[in-house]
Design a protein around this motif. Structure first.
Motif, PDB file in Angstrom:
ATOM      1  N   ALA A 159       0.821  -1.207   0.000  1.00 41.56           N
ATOM      2  CA  ALA A 159       0.000   0.000   0.000  1.00 41.56           C
ATOM      3  C   ALA A 159       0.859   1.263   0.000  1.00 41.56           C
ATOM      4  N   ALA A 160       1.844   1.313   0.903  1.00 39.27           N
ATOM      5  CA  ALA A 160       2.711   2.493   0.975  1.00 39.27           C
ATOM      6  C   ALA A 160       3.525   2.638  -0.299  1.00 39.27           C
ATOM      7  N   GLN A 161       3.968   1.504  -0.857  1.00 44.77           N
ATOM      8  CA  GLN A 161       4.758   1.551  -2.084  1.00 44.77           C
ATOM      9  C   GLN A 161       3.930   2.092  -3.243  1.00 44.77           C
ATOM     10  N   ARG A 162       2.676   1.628  -3.357  1.00 47.34           N
ATOM     11  CA  ARG A 162       1.826   2.110  -4.451  1.00 47.34           C
ATOM     12  C   ARG A 162       1.514   3.589  -4.293  1.00 47.34           C
ATOM     13  N   CYS A 163       1.241   4.005  -3.053  1.00 52.99           N
ATOM     14  CA  CYS A 163       0.933   5.417  -2.836  1.00 52.99           C
ATOM     15  C   CYS A 163       2.114   6.293  -3.219  1.00 52.99           C
ATOM     16  N   GLU A 164       3.312   5.911  -2.776  1.00 51.04           N
ATOM     17  CA  GLU A 164       4.492   6.714  -3.105  1.00 51.04           C
ATOM     18  C   GLU A 164       4.774   6.698  -4.600  1.00 51.04           C
ATOM     19  N   ALA A 165       4.584   5.538  -5.232  1.00 46.93           N
ATOM     20  CA  ALA A 165       4.808   5.462  -6.679  1.00 46.93           C
ATOM     21  C   ALA A 165       3.852   6.382  -7.429  1.00 46.93           C
ATOM     22  N   VAL A 217      14.218  15.077  -1.790  1.00 42.77           N
ATOM     23  CA  VAL A 217      12.754  15.063  -1.787  1.00 42.77           C
ATOM     24  C   VAL A 217      12.284  13.949  -0.867  1.00 42.77           C
ATOM     25  N   GLY A 218      11.465  14.310   0.128  1.00 40.30           N
ATOM     26  CA  GLY A 218      10.949  13.343   1.078  1.00 40.30           C
ATOM     27  C   GLY A 218       9.487  13.012   0.831  1.00 40.30           C
ATOM     28  N   PHE A 219       9.040  11.906   1.443  1.00 36.77           N
ATOM     29  CA  PHE A 219       7.652  11.460   1.291  1.00 36.77           C
ATOM     30  C   PHE A 219       7.160  10.873   2.603  1.00 36.77           C
ATOM     31  N   ARG A 220       5.937  11.229   2.968  1.00 38.51           N
ATOM     32  CA  ARG A 220       5.280  10.588   4.107  1.00 38.51           C
ATOM     33  C   ARG A 220       3.787  10.525   3.826  1.00 38.51           C
ATOM     34  N   ALA A 221       3.134   9.497   4.347  1.00 36.17           N
ATOM     35  CA  ALA A 221       1.696   9.337   4.109  1.00 36.17           C
ATOM     36  C   ALA A 221       1.083   8.497   5.215  1.00 36.17           C
ATOM     37  N   GLU A 222      -0.203   8.676   5.435  1.00 33.95           N
ATOM     38  CA  GLU A 222      -0.992   7.855   6.338  1.00 33.95           C
ATOM     39  C   GLU A 222      -2.257   7.447   5.604  1.00 33.95           C
ATOM     40  N   LEU A 223      -2.940   6.441   6.129  1.00 30.51           N
ATOM     41  CA  LEU A 223      -4.098   5.908   5.417  1.00 30.51           C
ATOM     42  C   LEU A 223      -5.324   5.847   6.314  1.00 30.51           C
ATOM     43  N   ALA A 224      -6.490   5.758   5.666  1.00 32.30           N
ATOM     44  CA  ALA A 224      -7.773   5.583   6.351  1.00 32.30           C
ATOM     45  C   ALA A 224      -8.435   4.321   5.796  1.00 32.30           C
ATOM     46  N   THR A 225      -9.249   3.667   6.608  1.00 29.85           N
ATOM     47  CA  THR A 225      -9.899   2.429   6.197  1.00 29.85           C
ATOM     48  C   THR A 225     -11.414   2.577   6.201  1.00 29.85           C
ATOM     49  N   ALA A 226     -12.063   1.869   5.279  1.00 28.22           N
ATOM     50  CA  ALA A 226     -13.520   1.934   5.117  1.00 28.22           C
ATOM     51  C   ALA A 226     -14.222   1.295   6.312  1.00 28.22           C
ATOM     52  N   ASN A 227     -15.341   1.895   6.724  1.00 32.92           N
ATOM     53  CA  ASN A 227     -16.126   1.377   7.839  1.00 32.92           C
ATOM     54  C   ASN A 227     -17.133   0.315   7.407  1.00 32.92           C
ATOM     55  N   ALA A 252      -9.371   3.253   2.153  1.00 36.09           N
ATOM     56  CA  ALA A 252     -10.354   4.139   1.531  1.00 36.09           C
ATOM     57  C   ALA A 252      -9.834   5.563   1.370  1.00 36.09           C
ATOM     58  N   GLY A 253      -8.652   5.860   1.922  1.00 33.37           N
ATOM     59  CA  GLY A 253      -8.138   7.225   1.815  1.00 33.37           C
ATOM     60  C   GLY A 253      -6.657   7.301   2.134  1.00 33.37           C
ATOM     61  N   PHE A 254      -6.010   8.310   1.574  1.00 33.67           N
ATOM     62  CA  PHE A 254      -4.608   8.596   1.848  1.00 33.67           C
ATOM     63  C   PHE A 254      -4.450  10.096   2.150  1.00 33.67           C
ATOM     64  N   ARG A 255      -3.560  10.402   3.070  1.00 26.28           N
ATOM     65  CA  ARG A 255      -3.170  11.793   3.328  1.00 26.28           C
ATOM     66  C   ARG A 255      -1.653  11.829   3.433  1.00 26.28           C
ATOM     67  N   GLY A 256      -1.025  12.734   2.701  1.00 30.51           N
ATOM     68  CA  GLY A 256       0.426  12.731   2.724  1.00 30.51           C
ATOM     69  C   GLY A 256       1.043  13.997   2.184  1.00 30.51           C
ATOM     70  N   THR A 257       2.378  14.013   2.200  1.00 25.74           N
ATOM     71  CA  THR A 257       3.154  15.179   1.770  1.00 25.74           C
ATOM     72  C   THR A 257       4.411  14.727   1.049  1.00 25.74           C
ATOM     73  N   VAL A 258       4.683  15.344  -0.082  1.00 24.09           N
ATOM     74  CA  VAL A 258       5.967  15.215  -0.760  1.00 24.09           C
ATOM     75  C   VAL A 258       6.706  16.525  -0.518  1.00 24.09           C
ATOM     76  N   SER A 259       7.915  16.437   0.048  1.00 25.12           N
ATOM     77  CA  SER A 259       8.608  17.631   0.538  1.00 25.12           C
ATOM     78  C   SER A 259       9.934  17.844  -0.153  1.00 25.12           C
TER      79      SER A 259
END
Length: 339
Positions: free
Chosen positions: A185-191, A214-224, A240-247
């Protein structure tokens, strides 16, 4: 302009169809051809493929025939790049505008970047990458930065419920509907954020700042709960969701940021709020904050992605050969669109 610019559209997916609709009736641009990957689209009228009346242009998968039309520009909106096609297009002398922002740098590798640049130089053509984000929203950030005498941090945020875009292939590639503990999941999001990494480098160059990395960080949310969106189903407890920053980092701190909140629906944990648009913030003297938001319920994602490249075509055709970015062109605007 003294003549129409001849344009070929390359694929008619969501973004490509929006580009076609933006060019039909344009006083400067003339759509003369269209490339289609899908065999069932070959031979069909491009207007019908794009949800409008027939326009008298038929889609084809014959690259040689399309280049024989001697287009001034190709609007390239494929889902994944075909580098053989891109090299042939640029070598033919046709300029390329594309929504595939990683083509602006070495996101697909140095070898491919050099091949595109060399092809453009051989053909005397230009390659320009944009879209809404990356692309146009950061251009608005650059315009806002002109008001500042000191900038400590510049950030652009895309914050959207993306279900209106209805692109299962793209969403699954980003990591949606994977198990929360799936290491992929983290790999796909960063890609999927590779284009943001290129945007950081373009912004740094435009602002005259040397970044250390260039840095990367992200967190995820899951469907209820299980949810059927019509175009895909999202499973209970799955992403169900991602929140992150490329810096863009300088001396250990983030000075340029591409941020994102992508949600598929609302019923998830955590349920981050969305601003339903793009927020630009500049911390400095003075501090600046501005927002791009729809006047209706939501931005038409395909249109706002396609039009920044369509509207750039005249400037790209006049640009010097090579890979050109925001600072290499006059400011892209909706010229000829007041009708």
């Amino acid at each position: 302009m003294s003549r129409h610019l001849r344009v070929v559209q390359w694929t008619t997916g969501k973004t490509g169809s929006a580009a076609v609709r933006g060019m039909v009736g344009h006083p400067v641009l003339e759509l003369v051809g269209c490339y289609a990957y899908a065999p069932e689209k070959v031979g069909r009228d491009v207007g019908e493929l794009c949800g409008i009346d027939p326009i008298g242009v038929l889609a084809t998968d014959d690259v040689k025939a399309l280049l024989a039309l001697e287009p001034d520009c190709v609007v390239y909106t494929a889902y994944r790049p075909n580098f053989d096609h891109l090299v042939r297009i640029l070598e033919s002398g046709a300029n390329v505008v594309t929504t595939m922002y990683m083509l602006a740098g070495s996101g697909y590798g140095d070898e491919q970047a050099h091949a595109l640049r060399d092809a453009a130089l051989r053909g005397g053509s230009s390659l320009y990458c944009s879209g809404i984000y990356p692309g146009h929203a950061p251009m608005v950030a650059l315009a806002a930065s002109a008001m500042c005498r000191r900038i400590e941090r510049l950030s652009v945020l895309e914050s959207l419920d993306i279900q209106e875009y209805a692109n299962e292939q793209m969403f699954r590639a980003q990591g949606f509907d994977l198990e929360a503990d799936d290491p992929e999941a983290a790999q796909r999001c960063e890609a999927s954020c590779g284009s943001f990494k290129e945007q950081i480098r373009v912004l740094a160059r435009a602002l005259g700042v040397a970044i250390d990395g260039v840095g990367f960080r992200a967190e995820l949310a899951t469907a209820n709960q299980d949810t059927d969106f019509g175009f895909m189903t999202l499973g209970n407890g799955r992403i169900a969701g991602f929140r992150g920053t490329v810096s863009g980092m300088r001396d250990g701190r983030s000075v340029i940021e591409c941020r994102f909140v992508w949600k598929l629906g609302e019923d998830m944990t955590p349920n981050w709020p969305v601003t339903n648009g793009y927020v630009i913030e500049i911390e400095g003297d003075p501090g600046v904050r501005c927002k791009l938001e729809p006047l209706g319920d939501h931005f038409p994602g395909a249109t706002t992605t396609a039009m920044p490249v369509v509207n750039a075509i005249p400037a790209v055709c006049a640009a010097p050969p090579g890979i050109v970015n925001h600072m290499d062109l006059p400011f892209v605007r909706g010229a000829h669109q007041v009708r």
